[in-house]
Enzyme design. Structure first.
Site, short mmCIF file in Angstrom:
data_model
loop_
_atom_site.label_atom_id
_atom_site.label_comp_id
_atom_site.label_asym_id
_atom_site.label_seq_id
_atom_site.Cartn_x
_atom_site.Cartn_y
_atom_site.Cartn_z
CB SER A 163 -0.90 0.02 1.24
OG SER A 163 -1.53 1.28 1.39
CE1 TYR A 165 -4.67 -1.51 4.66
CE2 TYR A 165 -3.92 0.76 4.42
CZ TYR A 165 -4.26 -0.47 3.85
OH TYR A 165 -4.19 -0.63 2.50
#
Length: 705
Positions: free
Chosen positions: A581, A594
C-alpha cells in the site's frame, strides 16, 4: 501406502463397457438440410464419450449442390475438417470437396511410399472456396459409395480391433456383416483398400480397421447414426459377457488408498515430478483416480500391459508410446523419482534413434506424458491444462481398450516403428507447426489470495489472459464462486480453480496450496493480495483491531509465502508478488494499525527476497493507492473512515479527492494494479527482486528513494 498383496485376490467382476443409447430425436432433426443433419448427427456422436473421444472420429455426407461457377448440379462431400471435434463443431468445421475431383485423384496416386504427397492435392478439390482443410481421412469417406459415413473410435470397438481375438470376435458378433482390414495408417491407400474390400463383400454394415476403430454407413443421416450406435452396443454387450467371468487384468494385487489419501499423495508427488522435467516451458499436471484407472494400476497385469503402450493412433498421439510407472512406496524419494524420469528420457531417446530417418523432425520432448501409480491413480503432464486433461482421458480410453482386448485374447499395441511413423509423421508435424504460438504464461501456475475482491479478480484475469492456470482463494465463498464462474467462462474451466481459504488459518492455507499442487501440478506465482483496511485514531484503536490488521496483512502473507517456498523450490524458482500500500511508505492520519501492518508486509517481502534468491524465488511488492472503483474494502466502513479523516463527503467526492491529490491527477483502477503484478510475475522482470512499484498516480510522500 496402500497394501501390497502376495497374489491376485478375488474381486468384483471387471468394470463393464457402457452400452450407448440411441439419442436421435425426429423432432430435433425435423426441417434440417442435409448439411445440418450431418452436423446434428456429428454432435450427437461426438458428445457421447462411449462413441468417440474428444477430437476423434470423423463423419461425412455426400450432398447435392449447385456449382457456383457453372450453375450445374454437383455432388459435394461434406467431411469433418482437420483438427476439429465432432461433439462441439459447427457447420464451418466441415471441409467441402467436389466428389468427382476427389475421385479423380486416383490417377495421380503413385504408391504407398508416396502417400503423403496426396495430401497436397486435396486443396485442389475444394468446393466453394471453403477454407477448412480436409483431413487425411477424407479418402476413406470419398471412395466408399455410401451417402452417409461415420468413422469413430469407441473403446468397445477398439478393444476388438486391438485384440488377437478381435477378428474372430467380429465374425462371431456380426456373422460376416462387418468386415476386417489389417492395420494401416489412415490415408489415400487405406481409402482405396477400403473401397475394394467393400466392393468384394456386398451387404456389409461396416468395416473394422485393426488397431484403429470402425467405419460404417447408412442411406440417411438417421440410418447411419443408428447403425453406428447399434454396432457399438453389440460390441459392448459381447465384451461385457466375457468380462463378467472374473476380475480384469489378472485380479487385484495392489489395493487403492482411500480417496483423501490418494489426493494427498498426488499433491506431494506432482510438484516433485514437474520439478524434474526439464524443458523450454513448464508443464501443467492433471490428476485422475477414476475406478477404471485404479482397477488397472492395482492389477497383476499392470506393468506388462503398460509397457506395451497404446494401440489406437488417436490415443497414441496424446499419450506417447508408453507411460511411466512408479513404485508407490517411494513417492517421497526425490532421487528415485529423478532417476525414473531420467531413465524414461533415455529410453525415449533410444526409441527415437532406432526409428528416425534422415528426413524426420528433431526429437521432441522426451519427458513422459502419462505417469501411473498403483493405489493412487493417473497423472498426466502437458504444455497446458486442457492438453494434460485430454491426455489423461485418452489413456483412460486405452485402459478400457486393454481390458476388453484381454477379455477375448491378447492386447496388441502398435509396432514400435509404426508408432514412431505416426508420432513423427510429416502431416502431424505440419499440424504442430500450424498451432498458434503459446501465450507468455502458458505452463505457469498462479495462486491469488483475496481473489474475489477488485484487485485480486483483476489480477487473476490478467494472468489467465496470458495463459496461466490460476487458483483463486478467498474467505468469502459466495463471492469466490462468482469470480470463479466469471473467469471460467472467459478462459475455460480447465485453467481456473477456487479454494475457500482464510489466510489467517494455517491449515486452510496449507490445504489451498495442496489443492493447487494436485489441480495443476505445482506453483510458479503467488500473489499475496488478501487484505482489509481499518481507520481509527490511536486512542480508539483497540487491541483486537490492531491484531486483526496484523493477522490478515502480515501473518496471512507470511503463511502463504511459507507455503509457497517449498513448492517453488521444487519447481526451480518462482515469483511472489505482495500487494502492499502507499500507506506502507507514507504516513497517514488515523490508520496506524493498517499502515504499520502494510509497512511490515513490505519489509517481510525484502526478507523473503533475501531467502529466496538462491533458489530462484523472486519477491517484489506492488503498492496501490486509493483503488476505490471495484474494491470491496472501499465498499465498507473504510470509505466513511477515510472520508472522515480528511473531512470530506464519502460519496463521489472521495474518489475525486484522491484523484486530485495525485501528481498525475488520475484514478487508479484494479486493472492498473494487475498490470504491475503481471510484470513482476512474468519473465519480463526476471532480474528484479526486492523491488517496489508504486501504482498510485504519483505521491511524493511514497517515493521509495
Amino acid at each position: 501406502m496402500s497394501e501390497v498383496l502376495d497374489r491376485p485376490v478375488a474381486t468384483a467382476a471387471a468394470i463393464p463397457f457402457v452400452v450407448p443409447a440411441n439419442r436421435w430425436s425426429d423432432s430435433d432433426a425435423a426441417g434440417k438440410s442435409e448439411p445440418e443433419l450431418l452436423l446434428y448427427r456429428s454432435n450427437l456422436l461426438g458428445s457421447d464419450l462411449t462413441v468417440t473421444n474428444f477430437g476423434g472420429g470423423n463423419t461425412s455426407a455426400k450432398v447435392a449442390e449447385t456449382d457456383p461457377l457453372s450453375g450445374e448440379p454437383v455432388t459435394v462431400l461434406w467431411v469433418k475438417g482437420s483438427g476439429g471435434d465432432i461433439g462441439s463443431m459447427a457447420l464451418d468445421g466441415f471441409a467441402t470437396v467436389y466428389l468427382d475431383k476427389l475421385l479423380g485423384l486416383e490417377k495421380l496416386y503413385r504408391s504407398l511410399e508416396h502417400e503423403d504427397e496426396m495430401v497436397g492435392y486435396l486443396p485442389h478439390t475444394t468446393f466453394n472456396l471453403n477454407s477448412r482443410a480436409a483431413s487425411i481421412d477424407t479418402p476413406l469417406h470419398g471412395y466408399l459409395p455410401f451417402a452417409h459415413i461415420d468413422h469413430v473410435h469407441p473403446d468397445a470397438l477398439i478393444a476388438l480391433a486391438a485384440s488377437s481375438g478381435g477378428e474372430q470376435a467380429t465374425r462371431e458378433i456380426w456373422g460376416g456383416a462387418v468386415g476386417w482390414l489389417p492395420w494401416q495408417r489412415p490415408g489415400f491407400d487405406l481409402g482405396l483398400k477400403l473401397r475394394d474390400h467393400v466392393a468384394a463383400n456386398p451387404g456389409l454394415r461396416g468395416v473394422m480397421l485393426a488397431g484403429h476403430g470402425i467405419i460404417c454407413w447408412g442411406d440417411s443421416a438417421r440410418a447411419c447414426y443408428e447403425n453406428t450406435i447399434e454396432l457399438i452396443a453389440d460390441a459392448a454387450r459381447f465384451l461385457n459377457a466375457h468380462l463378467a467371468r472374473g476380475p480384469a487384468f489378472g485380479g487385484q494385487v495392489h489395493a487403492p488408498l482411500a480417496a483423501d489419501e490418494r489426493r494427498a499423495a498426488a499433491a506431494r508427488l506432482m510438484p516433485r515430478l514437474r520439478g524434474h522435467m526439464p524443458g523450454a516451458r513448464s508443464k501443467v499436471g492433471h490428476f485422475a483416480d477414476d475406478a477404471e484407472t485404479l482397477e488397472f494400476v492395482g492389477s497383476a497385469d499392470f506393468e506388462r500391459l503398460a509397457a506395451i503402450g497404446t494401440s489406437c493412433p488417436d490415443h497414441f498421439l496424446r499419450t506417447k508410446i508408453a507411460p511411466l510407472t512408479l513404485d508407490p512406496t517411494r513417492l517421497d524419494d526425490d532421487a528415485y523419482l529423478a532417476g525414473r524420469l531420467e531413465d524414461y528420457r533415455a529410453r525415449y531417446a533410444g526409441y527415437y534413434e532406432r526409428c528416425a530417418g534422415p528426413a524426420d523432425p528433431a526429437m521432441r520432448d522426451p519427458n513422459p506424458v502419462v505417469v501411473l501409480v498403483p493405489g493412487v491413480g493417473r497423472i498426466t503432464f502437458a504444455a497446458d491444462k486442457t492438453t494434460a486433461r485430454l491426455a489423461g482421458e485418452f489413456y483412460g480410453n486405452a485402459i478400457n481398450v486393454m481390458r476388453g482386448a484381454e477379455a477375448i485374447g491378447a492386447y496388441i499395441g502398435l509396432d514400435e516403428q509404426e508408432a514412431f511413423d505416426i508420432e513423427y509423421w510429416a502431416l502431424e508435424e505440419a499440424k504442430l507447426q500450424r498451432m498458434p504460438k503459446p501465450k507468455p504464461l502458458a505452463g505457469r501456475i498462479a495462486l491469488v489470495t483475496g481473489a474475489a475482491g477488485g484487485i485480486g479478480a483483476a489480477t487473476a484475469r490478467r494472468l489467465a489472459a496470458d495463459g496461466a492456470c490460476v487458483l483463486l482463494t478467498d474467505r468469502d465463498e459466495t463471492a469466490l464462486e462468482g469470480t470463479r464462474t466469471a473467469l471460467a467462462k472467459a478462459f475455460g474451466r480447465d485453467v481456473i480453480r477456487a479454494a475457500a481459504c482464510d489466510v489467517t488459518q494455517e491449515k486452510e492455507v496449507a490445504d489451498a496450496f495442496s489443492t493447487c499442487a494436485v489441480e495443476f501440478g505445482g506453483l510458479d506465482m503467488l500473489v499475496a493480495n488478501a487484505g482489509l483496511a481499518s481507520s481509527a485514531p490511536i486512542e480508539e484503536t483497540t487491541l483486537a483491531l490492531w491484531r486483526k490488521n496484523y493477522d490478515v496483512l502480515v501473518e496471512g502473507t507470511f503463511l502463504n509465502a511459507r507455503a509457497a517456498f517449498p513448492l517453488m523450490k521444487m519447481q526451480g524458482g518462482g515469483s511472489i508478488v505482495i500487494i502492499g500500500s502507499k500507506n506502507a511508505l507514507a504516513a497517514t492520519p488515523n490508520a496506524s494499525a493498517y499502515a504499520s501492518a502494510k509497512a511490515a508486509v513490505v519489509h517481510l517481502g525484502r526478507c523473503l527476497a533475501l531467502e529466496g534468491a538462491e533458489f530462484g524465488i523472486r519477491v517484489n511488492v506492488v503498492n496501490p493507492d486509493a483503488v476505490i472503483r471495484g474494491s470491496r474494502i472501499w465498499d465498507g466502513d473504510w470509505r466513511k473512515e477515510r472520508a472522515g479523516a480528511y473531512g470530506i463527503d464519502p460519496g463521489e467526492e472521495l474518489e475525486d479527492f484522491y484523484r486530485k491529490r495525485s501528481m498525475l491527477k488520475r484514478n487508479v483502477l484494479p486493472e492498473d494494479i494487475a498490470e504491475a503484478v503481471y510484470w513482476f510475475a512474468s519473465d519480463a522482470s526476471a532480474k528484479s527482486t526486492a523491488n517496489i512499484i508504486n501504482v498510485d498516480a504519483g505521491n511524493a510522500q511514497a517515493f521509495t528513494r
